[in-house]
Each structure stands twice: as C-alpha cells, then as structure tokens.
Scaffold this motif. Structure first.
Motif, mmCIF file in Angstrom:
data_model
loop_
_atom_site.group_PDB
_atom_site.id
_atom_site.type_symbol
_atom_site.label_atom_id
_atom_site.label_comp_id
_atom_site.label_asym_id
_atom_site.label_seq_id
_atom_site.Cartn_x
_atom_site.Cartn_y
_atom_site.Cartn_z
ATOM 1 N N MET B 50 0.849 -1.178 0.000
ATOM 2 C CA MET B 50 0.000 0.000 0.000
ATOM 3 C C MET B 50 0.883 1.225 0.000
ATOM 4 S SD MET B 50 -1.119 2.599 2.064
ATOM 5 C CE MET B 50 -0.144 2.043 3.439
ATOM 6 N N GLY B 51 0.504 2.245 -0.731
ATOM 7 C CA GLY B 51 1.222 3.505 -0.661
ATOM 8 C C GLY B 51 0.354 4.639 -1.159
ATOM 9 N N VAL B 52 0.637 5.836 -0.690
ATOM 10 C CA VAL B 52 -0.132 6.992 -1.159
ATOM 11 C C VAL B 52 0.818 8.090 -1.607
ATOM 12 C CG1 VAL B 52 -2.131 6.565 0.309
ATOM 13 C CG2 VAL B 52 -0.289 8.011 1.140
ATOM 14 N N CYS B 53 0.354 8.869 -2.572
ATOM 15 C CA CYS B 53 1.153 9.987 -3.065
ATOM 16 C C CYS B 53 0.309 11.255 -3.027
ATOM 17 C CB CYS B 53 1.610 9.714 -4.500
ATOM 18 S SG CYS B 53 2.727 10.970 -5.133
ATOM 19 N N PHE B 54 0.871 12.283 -2.437
ATOM 20 C CA PHE B 54 0.211 13.589 -2.392
ATOM 21 C C PHE B 54 0.850 14.464 -3.457
ATOM 22 C CE2 PHE B 54 0.062 17.970 -0.667
ATOM 23 C CZ PHE B 54 -1.319 18.120 -0.556
ATOM 24 N N ARG B 55 -0.003 15.100 -4.253
ATOM 25 C CA ARG B 55 0.510 15.990 -5.296
ATOM 26 C C ARG B 55 -0.190 17.323 -5.149
ATOM 27 N NH1 ARG B 55 -0.378 16.588 -11.394
ATOM 28 N NH2 ARG B 55 -2.369 15.537 -11.097
ATOM 29 N N CYS B 56 0.563 18.387 -5.078
ATOM 30 C CA CYS B 56 -0.080 19.701 -4.990
ATOM 31 C C CYS B 56 0.430 20.575 -6.129
ATOM 32 C CB CYS B 56 0.196 20.360 -3.640
ATOM 33 S SG CYS B 56 1.925 20.705 -3.313
ATOM 34 N N ILE B 57 -0.402 21.520 -6.540
ATOM 35 C CA ILE B 57 0.002 22.445 -7.596
ATOM 36 C C ILE B 57 0.060 23.830 -6.981
ATOM 37 C CG2 ILE B 57 -0.474 23.305 -9.922
ATOM 38 C CD1 ILE B 57 -0.451 20.350 -10.086
ATOM 39 N N VAL B 58 1.248 24.416 -7.025
ATOM 40 C CA VAL B 58 1.404 25.777 -6.525
ATOM 41 C C VAL B 58 1.921 26.630 -7.679
ATOM 42 C CG1 VAL B 58 2.557 27.217 -4.809
ATOM 43 C CG2 VAL B 58 1.947 24.864 -4.239
ATOM 44 N N GLU B 59 1.160 27.618 -8.061
ATOM 45 C CA GLU B 59 1.497 28.476 -9.216
ATOM 46 C C GLU B 59 1.807 27.642 -10.463
ATOM 47 O OE1 GLU B 59 4.558 31.067 -7.837
ATOM 48 O OE2 GLU B 59 3.298 31.862 -6.240
ATOM 49 N N GLY B 60 0.991 26.641 -10.686
ATOM 50 C CA GLY B 60 1.132 25.817 -11.890
ATOM 51 C C GLY B 60 2.197 24.736 -11.782
ATOM 52 N N ARG B 61 2.948 24.712 -10.666
ATOM 53 C CA ARG B 61 4.037 23.745 -10.530
ATOM 54 C C ARG B 61 3.671 22.614 -9.571
ATOM 55 N NH1 ARG B 61 8.309 28.698 -10.849
ATOM 56 N NH2 ARG B 61 7.813 29.028 -13.030
#
Lengths: 459, 458
Positions: B50-61
C-alpha cells in the motif's frame, strides 16, 4: 525501528507451525530523485518506503510475507499469515535476541536529506548547462540527482538483532545530439555509498562535457559492419561483461537449482588463466558496498575465480541450505517487498600484467569498446548480450574511426576462456542490477581486456 | 490510522498550508504466490502493499511526496515535503489537478472467487507435473509458478473527483529445462487469467517444453542481410521497448523522433496501433488515468499514419490539444508521466474490412512469403541493445532458419540490428496471430526484408 518485544513475538508466531528458522526484516527508507531537463528542474520524486518482510524456512522450503506498515498489528499479522502456510507444531522454542553492532566502514559526511533541494539543483544545473554548451548539435540535456537513506533492521531466530543505515547518492547527465532527423546519446553517471560530499569529487562541468562529447562523437559515427572479431573492452563500466557473462551464473539462486552453466564446477577451470575475479562488498563507500547483507551476515570479499579456477559462488542462507554451503554475505533485496537472494555487490576482474598499448596493438582488425551500455544474460544457457555505447574500429593495431550501434553477444563459458589479455589499471563504475529480488546498486569493474573472438552485432 | 482517516488528515494540513489544488493517489493490493521445484513447494509468499502519493500544484508547478506510513505525523510531513518540492520546480509548463465532468466507463464487479493457498499449491504442482510429462528430456531446474493478485487504484482531489478501480488476476508461469550432451536449453510460457481454473496447464507446459526442446542443437548463422519473420512475441517486445516514442512528453522533450509527426506517414499501410485501457482479453481494466482523466480506446497509428501521440494534462496543454487520458505513474510514488495501457499492433482480421487472404493463426503463411530467411522467435537484452532516443537496436536473438518457405533448423547466438522507425515503414505483411507479452503489449508476427544479422563467421 521495531521493539525487541514485538520482534520476539513476531518470531515466535512465525515459528509456531514448525519452521526451523524465522527472520524479520524491517525497513524505513527515504528517497528523493531530482530531475532536470532543458536547464530547469522538472520533476522531484520524494518517497518514504516503510514496511516489514518476514521469512520462515522449513528445511529448504521458504515461506515469506510482507506488509507496507511497521504497526505492531501489521507485523504480527504478517508473521501469522506466513506461519499459516505450514501445518506443524513449533520446533524452535527459546529465542534469545542479542543485539549486535556492526561497525560502519562507509562514513557519510553530509546526510543528503539534511540539505535543501537548492544546493543539489545548482550542481545538476551546472552539469546540464556545460553539456548544452558543448556543441550546437546538442539538442537536449537531462540530469538528475538521486539520494537514498535506507535504514534496515534484521532479527532472526538464531538470536541476531541488528541494524544498518545505508546512504547512497548518484548524479547522472544524459545528452542527446541531433542532426538531419537523427539522434545519438551520451551519458555519464557517478554513484557511491556517500552523502552529498560525492558532488565535491566531480567538477559538474566536466560531467556535462563528457556526456555531450560521447553523443556528438556517436552522431558522426557510421555503423560497424557485423561479424566475429577480437574486441578490446575498456576499464570501468566495461566490467559489465563479467557481471553479465559470468557473475549472474555464479549466484546461488541459479547454481542451487542446477540452473547455471557453472553448477558443479568448483575447483575446475572455467576461465582463461589470466582471469581473476572478485566480488567485494567491503570496499569503503563503494556504490555496491554494505556493512551487513540483508540477512544480517557481514559483507565479505569473495574471490570468485582465481587464475581461471572457479573458487566460490555468491551464496545466501536459503540457497546455502540447498547447496550445503555457508552464506558468503551475498543476500540482497531491493526492499522489504522482495524476498532476498544471492546477488552481486562490487564485482570486478582483478588487474593483470598486460600493457594497455600492447592490447590495442595486438589487434589487426577489431573493435575497441570504450564505453559499454547495459546488458543481460540467461544464466541457464549462459547466452548474454550487451550494448557498446561508444566504440571504435581497430585497424592494424591502431584505434581508428568511431562506430555506433554495436552489440556484443556470446556464451559466458566461452567468453571467459577467450579473455586472453588483461591490463593493469582497474576502474569500477556504477549500475543498477535487476533480478528476482529487485533492483539493487552494484559496481562493475575491470582493467582494459582483450577478448580474442566475439560476435559483434552491427549492420 | 485507516486510509480514510489519513485522507482527512492530509486534507486538513493541505488547507492549513493554503494549498488550493491537490490530489491524493492510492495504490494497494495483495498477492499470494507459490513456486515449485522438483515435485515440491520451494517457496510460498504472501504480500500486502500500500502507498499513497500527495501531489499539490502551486502556481502551476507540481510538488510530490509519497509514503507507506499512515500516521498523523506523516500526513503533515507529506504536505510539507510536497510543498517544498513544488517550490523547487523551475519548469514553466503548467501542471493541473483534473476537474470533474468526464464520462467514466463502468467496469463490472468481478465475481471470480479468491483461491485458497492450498488451491494455489495444487495448481502449481499440477503444472510442474505436466512440465515433466511433456518430454522425457525435461530435467531438474524446471519450475512452475502460480499466483493470485488483487489491485486497487484510487484517486481523489480538491476538485471533488473521487475514483476507484479494482481488479484481480491469476498468473501462471512455467520454465522448462532440457539437457542434451551437457548443454542446457530453456523455454518459458506465461499466462494471465481471471481464475486458476481457466489455465490450460497441459498446453502451457507443452509450449514451454517445446520451446526448450526445439532449440536443441541450435547453431549460429553467417553474418549478412536476411529476410526476417519476427514472431508475435518478439515484435511485441520491440513495441514495448519503443512504446515511449509515442509519448508526447518524450516528444516535447526532444527525446522522440516522432515529435511533430502527427498526421504523417510513419509506418507501412498495414500497421494500425491501438491503445485500449479495457481491451477485451486483458485482465487489467482501467477507467481513469494517473491524473483522474477518463481512459478510453484510441488508435495511435491508423494505417501507417500517426493519428496522435499519447498525452497527459500537462503535455496536452502545451500542445493545445485534449489529454488522451494517458497520464501514468509507474508506481504510486512516481511522478506523473505518459504511457499506454494495453498497446498493440492490430492483426489484419481485427480490422473492420478484415483481410481475407491470410487467415492463418500461425506464422507459416509468412514463412511461405519469406522464402528463405530467419524466423526470430525471441529477442533478448532489450534494455541494453535498444535505444528509444535513436530508434537503433542491436539485439541478441534466437529462432529458426526459414528454408524454401518452411521452418527449418534452430539457430541462436546471433544479433539482429536495425532501426525501429525504419522497421515500422518496412513491414511487408502481418500474420493473424496477435499475442501479448506482460499482459500489456501485443503484436502479430511480421515479415521484413534486408535486416542486418551478425553471427558466427568462420
């Protein structure tokens, strides 16, 4: 990572159905991979890998299990699941866990995780920019910095209770040269069991230039004409020939099951008498080194072949049972999710007595393989192949024009006999080796060698 | 904590840190497998991952961080690490969190029951028995493997998307070893099905053993140019190795020679290449991609013309087109890239107009067309001898001679060399024997002429 009480209970549960050996492997790993393309950071992967792998043996039968968690509940649940695959009653009763401390012979000066991204990015950028500036024909450059902080914990029913922390860093630069709708590439990489201090050892601009030099050289090269010929293989990554042609076939995972061309050949001549080959997991700070293997056995220096005579295999505990031989400290796994098995560490052909210049001048027509790509082998048949990233034609004992698209193929047992000249200057290089227990860091190495006859694929 | 609790904790930290655009990607599964050696169970393994990935977008990045530790502390660290990484990205190409509104396919819930450990062992032992019975020369070292695995993918994001795909499959693998005059020969066969009962064990064993036995006494060939019939699996191996050249990401980075070639002829008329996330015979059925975009079937090459490259949201925005729903993650911890689902060269009979002339399921029809040449059954060393950037390949091969239109003596220890892009153009004819490798890449056998071969020269 795991408390002594928890481990003891997990081992007890794992042994409850008749296993004669149980082992708990736990891991907490931080890894980061910073990628740059066109001079700008493009992607950063940043992972925590954390879990437990439990194995039990009953004779030569092995049951293994893994779970992506270090929670006591998950660890004990995994132990029970593993035990459930057997149906006997416990034969091992008392386990006395004695903590053992292994010295760390691979000191790390700067733990990469303690340094912000910016410093690493600046280094990669400098390498990439130098690569781009090398020539107008360089159409694209990518670079990356990889860091791994791998903490492992191993306990077993023989009383072992040990841990190790393995920090590795690696820098890669990859250049593409283009002309008239054609691409060629060049790559450079350096890795070590070191922290960020690795970067101080190489001028980033030199790395970039070298990757681009190779790409541009190959862009202007023609294809080699296919055929059977003598080949001089340069030191460093050239050692991949031994790794593929022989190393994999000396792993107990193949030998113990009779799936190796070298099974049953201990003490016999399997290579030219000029060949001495060593697998050494103890070289300080080397990419493939470790203090203890993934079963907790201290790393060793194993002489595999001495003057052509097969001296040793690379052996893990489970296959050692099948072969009636002790572990050689060669058990490795990518992570808790993979069952460990015998693998290579830093494997190389030892220095010989031939001069490099004599090796080249001895070849009337052949190939000089300056830089090797990767390769693969079928350990059963010994059939191997690998790519020549940067090659040159040798004519009348002189290195002439560059050639692209060459590959070398053959059979391990034959090629070993055909290594008839061995130079003096050993160099090692880094690679990732993929096999049943996952992808692990290994060094390959050798001095310049001559193979008297080998099939060279080309056009 | 449970995944649900972890999800809430991460969301809390994201909001607290002022992150408006984020996504949490989950990958989990379990697998039981058994390995037979001689007539006994050599190994049994039971894995949960099991694993999780967090992805965030800050100013398009885009910033990423992943973990396998579902704790409060880790939820916080995940968000902070991703935020720092987003701040280090310099690329100006914009990344996106996908919006709601796609039309997602519905995959029927599977009802094949999970086999017990004993059933798994029994099936593997039966396969091992079939392997030994298939030929008297079969020797120890022969092995049977059987596995049953279950996979789950989930994605939720700050735009309210909440998606889930789940499927299971049984896997079967036989390796046959044959010994003759001190030389060893091996053969493999590997299949995936919905249930253990679906495996035709005798057939699987016979295929593996036949592959080993048929190579006994294999010689080499003299170097030269040959007419080559690539077997379906050999061609599928090449397609798998070169699948990245169809990625718009590789193209935009100048690492694929197909860059800007949409609408152009890049292959022979007989070549149509399909990408299908729910191919009828595939065990893997996906409804969304690595960014939560609806996955759908498309032809990438249509009668030799490149119809589209494969896109994710970022590459599509850069190219000014719609994503093809091919955002991919090699594992939950990977950054988003581009890759195909089930990717295959269509065989003629599957075309709407269905080629009538060549209905053979076996490559014999191609042998007749070849006249004299080499039937390349298997290619080896793809990760080293094939270069996706240049298209060049120089690969170790084994197979059979083709003599006067028929399969002849076995040959090995030779290389075939060429260029993938040229090969696509030079395909003369396809067989009707579409076959898949890795359950993912498929091709029928193909016939090409004038391929460089290096062999044993006197």
């Amino acid at each position: 990572m795991l408390s002594r009480e928890l481990v003891k209970e997990a081992l007890r549960r794992a042994l409850s159905t008749g296993a004669d050996y149980a082992e708990v492997f736990a891991e907490h790993t931080l890894s980061k991979n910073i990628n740059m393309i066109s001079g700008k950071t493009d992607k950063i992967a940043d992972a925590v890998i954390s879990g437990v792998g439990i194995r039990i043996f009953q004779g030569t039968r092995c049951v293994s299990g893994s779970a992506s968690s270090l929670d006591p509940e998950a660890v004990l649940g995994c132990a029970s699941k593993v035990a459930n695959a057997l149906t006997g009653t416990a034969v091992v009763q008392d386990i006395l866990l004695r903590e053992r401390l292994f010295g760390d012979v691979h000191p790390v000066k700067i733990v990469p995780g303690s340094v912000a991204n910016a410093e690493k990015i600046d280094y990669v950028r400098e390498a990439c920019l130098a690569a781009k500036d090398y020539s107008e024909e360089i159409s694209q450059v990518s670079g990356s910095f990889l860091e791994v902080d791998h903490q492992i914990f191993i306990a077993n029913s023989e009383g072992l209770f040990a841990r190790d922390r393995q920090i590795r860093s690696r820098i890669l630069v990859h250049s593409i040269a283009s002309r008239d709708g054609e691409n060629q590439n060049g790559a450079v990489n350096h890795g070590a069991r070191k922290g960020l201090e690795l970067l101080g050892e190489y001028d980033p601009r030199e790395l970039g230039k070298e990757a681009s030099r190779q790409a541009v050289t190959m862009l202007h090269a023609g294809y080699i004409k296919a055929g059977t010929m003598p080949v001089a293989i340069e030191n460093g990554f050239g050692g991949v020939i031994f790794h593929e042609a022989c190393g994999h076939s000396l792993e107990a995972s193949s030998v113990a099951l009779g799936q190796s061309q070298f099974a049953g050949k201990l003490g016999t001549q399997i290579a030219n008498e000029k060949v001495t080959a060593i697998d050494d997991g103890t070289i300080p700070n080397s990419w493939g080194s470790m203090n203890i293997d993934d079963e907790g056995t201290p790393a060793q220096r194993n002489v595999l072949i001495e003057n052509g005579i097969l001296k040793s295999y690379m052996i893990d505990k489970l296959n050692g049972r099948r072969m009636g031989m002790a572990s050689t400290g060669s058990s490795r796994r990518q992570s808790y999710q993979y069952e460990p098995t015998s693998r290579m560490t830093n494997t190389y052909i030892a220095a010989g007595e031939d001069e490099d210049s004599d090796i080249i001048s001895s070849i009337e027509y052949g190939l000089y393989a300056k830089s090797m790509g990767g390769g693969s082998v079928n350990p059963v048949t010994g059939q191997f192949n690998f790519a020549v990233d940067e090659g040159y034609v040798i004519r009348n004992g002189k290195i002439c024009e560059p050639v692209r698209g060459a590959s070398l193929i053959g059979k391990g047992s034959e090629i070993l006999m055909n290594i008839d000249m061995v130079g003096k200057n050993v160099a090692r290089a880094q690679g990732m080796c993929g096999s049943s227990s996952g992808s692990i860091p290994t060094d390959v190495g050798q001095p310049l060698i001559r193979v008297s006859s080998i099939v060279v694929g080309g056009r | 904590m449970t995944y649900q609790e972890f999800k809430e904790a991460v969301t809390g930290y994201a909001v607290k840190n002022g992150i408006a655009d984020y996504e949490l990607y989950y990958e989990g599964g379990w697998s039981d497998s058994v390995e037979i050696y001689k007539e006994e169970v050599k190994g049994y393994s039971t894995e949960e991952s099991m694993g999780v990935c967090f992805r965030c977008i800050v100013e398009g990045r885009a910033g990423y961080a992943s973990t396998e530790n579902l704790t409060e502390e880790e939820a916080r660290s995940l968000v902070l690490r991703a935020l720092e990484n987003a701040g280090s990205i310099e690329s100006e190409e914009e990344s996106f969190i996908h919006k709601k509104g796609d039309d997602y396919a519905v995959c029927p819930k599977e009802d094949s029951p999970q086999p017990s450990g004993a059933e798994l062992v029994e099936a593997a032992l039966s396969l091992q028995k079939e392997l030994y019975q298939a030929d008297s020369r079969v020797t120890d070292g022969t092995q049977a493997y059987m596995s049953y695995s279950s996979y789950k993918y989930a994605l939720c994001n700050s735009n309210g998307l909440d998606l889930e795909d789940e499927f299971s499959m049984a896997g079967c693998y036989g390796i046959a070893l044959v010994e003759k005059d001190g030389e060893m020969y091996d053969g493999f066969e590997n299949k995936r099905e919905k249930s253990l009962q679906a495996f035709k064990l005798k057939e699987i064993a016979e295929t593996a053993v036949e592959e080993a036995v048929s190579t006994i006494g294999a010689g080499s060939v003299p170097s030269g140019k040959y007419t080559i019939v690539f077997s379906n699996k050999a061609m599928a191996t090449l397609l798998a190795t070169y699948s990245s050249v169809f990625s718009a990401e590789m193209a935009q980075k100048g690492m694929s020679l197909l860059n800007g070639k949409e609408g152009e002829k890049i292959a022979a008329d007989c070549i149509t290449i399909i990408d299908d996330p729910r191919y009828r015979d595939s065990m893997v059925k996906r409804t969304f991609d690595g960014e939560g975009v609806a996955a759908y079937a498309k032809s990438v090459v249509e009668k030799g013309v490149l119809s589209t490259l494969l896109h994710n949201l970022k590459t599509a925005a850069k190219a000014g087109v719609k994503s093809t729903g091919n955002a991919s993650k090699a594992s939950y911890s990977s950054v988003v890239g581009v890759s195909p689902f089930t990717f295959y060269i269509q065989s003629p009979e599957e075309r709407p107009e269905g080629e009538k002339e060549n209905h053979s399921k076996v490559p014999e029809a191609l042998f007749r067309k070849a006249g004299d040449g080499i039937y390349v059954k298997e290619l080896m060393g793809l990760h080293a001898g094939a270069n996706a950037v240049t298209g060049d390949f120089s690969l170790s091969a084994k197979g059979f001679l083709i003599t006067e239109g028929s399969k002849g003596a076995p040959v090995r220890n030779f290389t075939v060399s060429g260029n993938f892009f040229e090969l696509l153009k030079d395909v003369e004819v396809l067989g009707n024997d579409l076959e898949f490798i890795q359950g993912k890449f498929g091709s029928p056998s193909i016939l090409v002429r004038d391929i460089a071969v290096a062999g044993q020269d006197a």
